[in-house]
Design a protein around this motif. Sequence first.
Motif, PDB file in Angstrom:
ATOM      1  N   ALA A 163     -13.649   7.190 -19.392  1.00  0.00           N
ATOM      2  CA  ALA A 163     -15.424   7.406 -19.354  1.00  0.00           C
ATOM      3  C   ALA A 163     -15.111   9.501 -18.824  1.00  0.00           C
ATOM      4  N   PRO A 164     -16.567  10.419 -19.133  1.00  0.00           N
ATOM      5  CA  PRO A 164     -16.178  11.364 -18.741  1.00  0.00           C
ATOM      6  C   PRO A 164     -14.914  12.147 -17.454  1.00  0.00           C
ATOM      7  N   THR A 165     -13.967  12.846 -17.645  1.00  0.00           N
ATOM      8  CA  THR A 165     -13.198  13.138 -16.548  1.00  0.00           C
ATOM      9  C   THR A 165     -13.066  14.356 -16.824  1.00  0.00           C
ATOM     10  N   SER A 166     -13.153  14.916 -14.766  1.00  0.00           N
ATOM     11  CA  SER A 166     -12.871  15.564 -14.364  1.00  0.00           C
ATOM     12  C   SER A 166     -11.357  16.092 -13.853  1.00  0.00           C
TER      13      SER A 166
ATOM     14  N   VAL B 289      -7.942   4.385  -9.703  1.00  0.00           N
ATOM     15  CA  VAL B 289      -8.437   3.037  -9.022  1.00  0.00           C
ATOM     16  C   VAL B 289      -9.867   3.409  -8.819  1.00  0.00           C
ATOM     17  N   GLY B 290     -10.992   2.243  -8.999  1.00  0.00           N
ATOM     18  CA  GLY B 290     -12.834   2.359  -9.085  1.00  0.00           C
ATOM     19  C   GLY B 290     -12.722   1.894  -7.663  1.00  0.00           C
ATOM     20  N   SER B 291     -12.073   0.581  -7.207  1.00  0.00           N
ATOM     21  CA  SER B 291     -12.194  -0.073  -6.575  1.00  0.00           C
ATOM     22  C   SER B 291     -12.348   0.130  -5.130  1.00  0.00           C
ATOM     23  N   GLY B 292     -12.893  -0.285  -4.059  1.00  0.00           N
ATOM     24  CA  GLY B 292     -12.487   0.082  -2.498  1.00  0.00           C
ATOM     25  C   GLY B 292     -13.573   0.641  -1.952  1.00  0.00           C
ATOM     26  N   PHE B 293     -14.508   1.745  -3.010  1.00  0.00           N
ATOM     27  CA  PHE B 293     -15.325   2.223  -2.230  1.00  0.00           C
ATOM     28  C   PHE B 293     -16.700   2.426  -1.280  1.00  0.00           C
ATOM     29  N   ASP B 294     -17.090   2.070  -0.755  1.00  0.00           N
ATOM     30  CA  ASP B 294     -18.146   2.653  -0.427  1.00  0.00           C
ATOM     31  C   ASP B 294     -19.450   3.585  -0.555  1.00  0.00           C
ATOM     32  N   ASP B 295     -20.125   4.246  -0.606  1.00  0.00           N
ATOM     33  CA  ASP B 295     -21.534   5.165  -0.579  1.00  0.00           C
ATOM     34  C   ASP B 295     -20.842   6.355   0.050  1.00  0.00           C
TER      35      ASP B 295
ATOM     36  N   SER C 255       0.908  -1.130   0.329  1.00  0.00           N
ATOM     37  CA  SER C 255      -0.004   0.075  -0.544  1.00  0.00           C
ATOM     38  C   SER C 255       1.230   0.965  -0.091  1.00  0.00           C
ATOM     39  N   ALA C 256       0.550   2.287  -0.642  1.00  0.00           N
ATOM     40  CA  ALA C 256       1.173   3.593  -0.753  1.00  0.00           C
ATOM     41  C   ALA C 256       0.101   4.526  -1.133  1.00  0.00           C
ATOM     42  N   ASP C 257       0.775   5.517  -0.922  1.00  0.00           N
ATOM     43  CA  ASP C 257       0.223   7.186  -1.098  1.00  0.00           C
ATOM     44  C   ASP C 257       0.530   7.337  -2.317  1.00  0.00           C
ATOM     45  N   PHE C 258      -0.820   8.389  -3.097  1.00  0.00           N
ATOM     46  CA  PHE C 258      -0.485   8.672  -4.322  1.00  0.00           C
ATOM     47  C   PHE C 258      -1.346   9.962  -4.379  1.00  0.00           C
ATOM     48  N   VAL C 259      -1.222  11.215  -5.112  1.00  0.00           N
ATOM     49  CA  VAL C 259      -2.039  12.201  -5.628  1.00  0.00           C
ATOM     50  C   VAL C 259      -3.021  12.410  -6.663  1.00  0.00           C
ATOM     51  N   ILE C 260      -4.210  12.529  -5.915  1.00  0.00           N
ATOM     52  CA  ILE C 260      -5.413  12.413  -6.326  1.00  0.00           C
ATOM     53  C   ILE C 260      -5.574  13.409  -7.745  1.00  0.00           C
ATOM     54  N   GLY C 261      -5.454  13.346  -9.032  1.00  0.00           N
ATOM     55  CA  GLY C 261      -5.207  14.045  -9.835  1.00  0.00           C
ATOM     56  C   GLY C 261      -6.170  14.152 -11.117  1.00  0.00           C
ATOM     57  N   GLY C 262      -7.860  13.478 -10.612  1.00  0.00           N
ATOM     58  CA  GLY C 262      -8.813  13.515 -11.517  1.00  0.00           C
ATOM     59  C   GLY C 262     -10.049  12.718 -11.315  1.00  0.00           C
ATOM     60  N   TYR C 263     -10.850  12.235 -11.990  1.00  0.00           N
ATOM     61  CA  TYR C 263     -11.241  11.491 -11.815  1.00  0.00           C
ATOM     62  C   TYR C 263     -12.940  11.611 -12.953  1.00  0.00           C
ATOM     63  N   THR C 264     -13.163  10.660 -12.803  1.00  0.00           N
ATOM     64  CA  THR C 264     -14.191  10.039 -13.265  1.00  0.00           C
ATOM     65  C   THR C 264     -15.897   9.497 -13.468  1.00  0.00           C
ATOM     66  N   LYS C 265     -16.146   9.677 -14.096  1.00  0.00           N
ATOM     67  CA  LYS C 265     -17.572  10.217 -14.466  1.00  0.00           C
ATOM     68  C   LYS C 265     -18.125   8.113 -14.014  1.00  0.00           C
ATOM     69  N   GLY C 266     -18.876   7.748 -13.140  1.00  0.00           N
ATOM     70  CA  GLY C 266     -19.906   6.339 -13.138  1.00  0.00           C
ATOM     71  C   GLY C 266     -20.730   5.676 -13.649  1.00  0.00           C
ATOM     72  N   LYS C 267     -21.190   4.592 -13.474  1.00  0.00           N
ATOM     73  CA  LYS C 267     -22.417   4.606 -13.826  1.00  0.00           C
ATOM     74  C   LYS C 267     -23.335   4.006 -12.878  1.00  0.00           C
ATOM     75  N   GLY C 268     -24.555   4.585 -12.465  1.00  0.00           N
ATOM     76  CA  GLY C 268     -26.092   3.760 -12.184  1.00  0.00           C
ATOM     77  C   GLY C 268     -25.637   4.423 -10.861  1.00  0.00           C
TER      78      GLY C 268
ATOM     79  N   PRO D 118     -21.940   8.979  -9.985  1.00  0.00           N
ATOM     80  CA  PRO D 118     -21.107  10.669  -9.508  1.00  0.00           C
ATOM     81  C   PRO D 118     -19.574  10.423  -9.457  1.00  0.00           C
ATOM     82  N   LEU D 119     -19.157   9.581  -8.754  1.00  0.00           N
ATOM     83  CA  LEU D 119     -17.430   9.050  -8.694  1.00  0.00           C
ATOM     84  C   LEU D 119     -17.185   7.553  -9.199  1.00  0.00           C
ATOM     85  N   GLY D 120     -16.757   7.306 -10.552  1.00  0.00           N
ATOM     86  CA  GLY D 120     -16.068   6.320 -11.075  1.00  0.00           C
ATOM     87  C   GLY D 120     -14.693   5.489 -10.471  1.00  0.00           C
TER      88      GLY D 120
END
Length: 506
Positions: free
Chosen positions: A96-99, A62-68, A25-38, A42-44
């Motif tokens: 996917a569409p990206t912010s 990274v799209g796995s590991g999230f909960d509501d 496990s390691a730390d990473f900077v977030i530079g963007g996020y994609t739109k998800g489905k269903g 809000p965040l794919g």
Amino acid sequence: GKRKNSTYEAGKRSTAWLKVKATNSADFVIGGYTKGKGARAPLGALLLGYWQGNKLRYASHVGSGFDDRSIKRTKALLEPLQRKTNPFAEEPELNAPTSWVEPKLVAEVQFQGWTDDHHLRAPVFLRLRDDIDAKEVRHKVEKEKPSRSLSEVEQILDQLKTDRAALTLAVGAHQVRLTHLDRVYWPADPALKQPALTKRDLLRYFAQVSPFILPHLADRPLTMIRMPDGIHGQRFFQKHWEQERPDFVQTITVFSAHKDEQHAYLLCNNLPTLLWLAQSGTLEFHVWHSRAKPGPDTAGKGTDYASSLAALESSVLNYPDYVVFDIDPYIYSGKEAPGAEPELNTVAFEKAKEVAFWLRELLQGMSLEPIVKTSGKTGLHVFVPIRRTLDFDAARQVSEIVGRHLMRRHPKDITLEWSVPKRTGKIFMDYNMNVRGKTLNVAYSPRGAPGAPVSMPLTWEELANAHPLDFRLANAAERLARTGDRWGDVLKRKQSLEKVLERAKP
């Protein structure tokens, strides 16, 4: 790893210390996020990176590991940080569409390791790290660089730094005599702001890209296009090498049905051979679509390529790795000499791309997933990797069936005509490229054309905005160091043609 002058601070996380966890496990900077489905609309996925100098290097989605709860919190923290431009030094592949966001938030991610092109394997989001300064998040290689001996490629590049026009190059245990290193192969191109490129530049290029090009050359009979005096000098189309050759150069003897005799082909199976061929003025490397190497998909097929036509036809060399679609624009710029082939022009290449995307859609409807590369000139090469269970005749049949179907859909744009005048203004699809012994330039091969373009494998997303001169001898090695080989796993992505042929039967 840690800074030599740092001290341990009890109960406090220090940016001077880099903790390497057994759980990866390691730390990473977030530079963007994609739109998800269903429910995940809000965040794919998050787009992650790390700092290297003053550049933010892309590491992974990274799209796995999230909960509501974590989705809601992460999205709320990212929305105020939105920006219009990509913060990464690279252009990440987007699905996917990206912010894009200002790189100020840090996420801890669990993963299974790093790929060769410095992306994460199987990343899983763990949590946001409010206690970490984003500017301190760096790849561990930058924190601690172990001493090591120079690699074989680095040793070659070091030897080529000399100003001498001739030298004996040490390549591992082998030696390659180099001459005329300052001979210009590609004249300067002011429009591309590219200086003249010499034999020395060609050798540097092949050394740098050797980990990528050699797997695509391995075990395939080779046809060389040699231009020892540069692209404006005489050209030699050479299938067989009758002259003396070094011991490290491997060959294969193949029966010729046309002359009822055997011919020796070169195999470019190692780095010394690649550089030796470059020394001889080989600018373009064209290979068969089949390999002289048995595998799990060639059970019962022989390795006798030379004794007779029957032996060759029952051997692994008669079973291709791909169905090939050669997309060749016959759309002229108007600047060509009388009788000349169409020169590279944007109108022609844009139409070639359009046809390639039509072809992809049709193949996907047949449950076949194609891959694509630029030819390095005006056209595109679309390949379908297949299991070696059907011979060249079957591959040719599939290519023709698909090509004719696509032509019926787009008769004003596509032709299969052999008469050159009847091809004018259209895209020619040459299904006869699927004949044993036919060749196309291999992935990453340079072309003997102005600008020194190279044949570049692309993702379909990259193709949409691509131009052939985006990928040249002067910049291709840098791209590959960043992206890796887009076709690196192509021989592991084999597909079955049997069902396609069954459906094609009347």
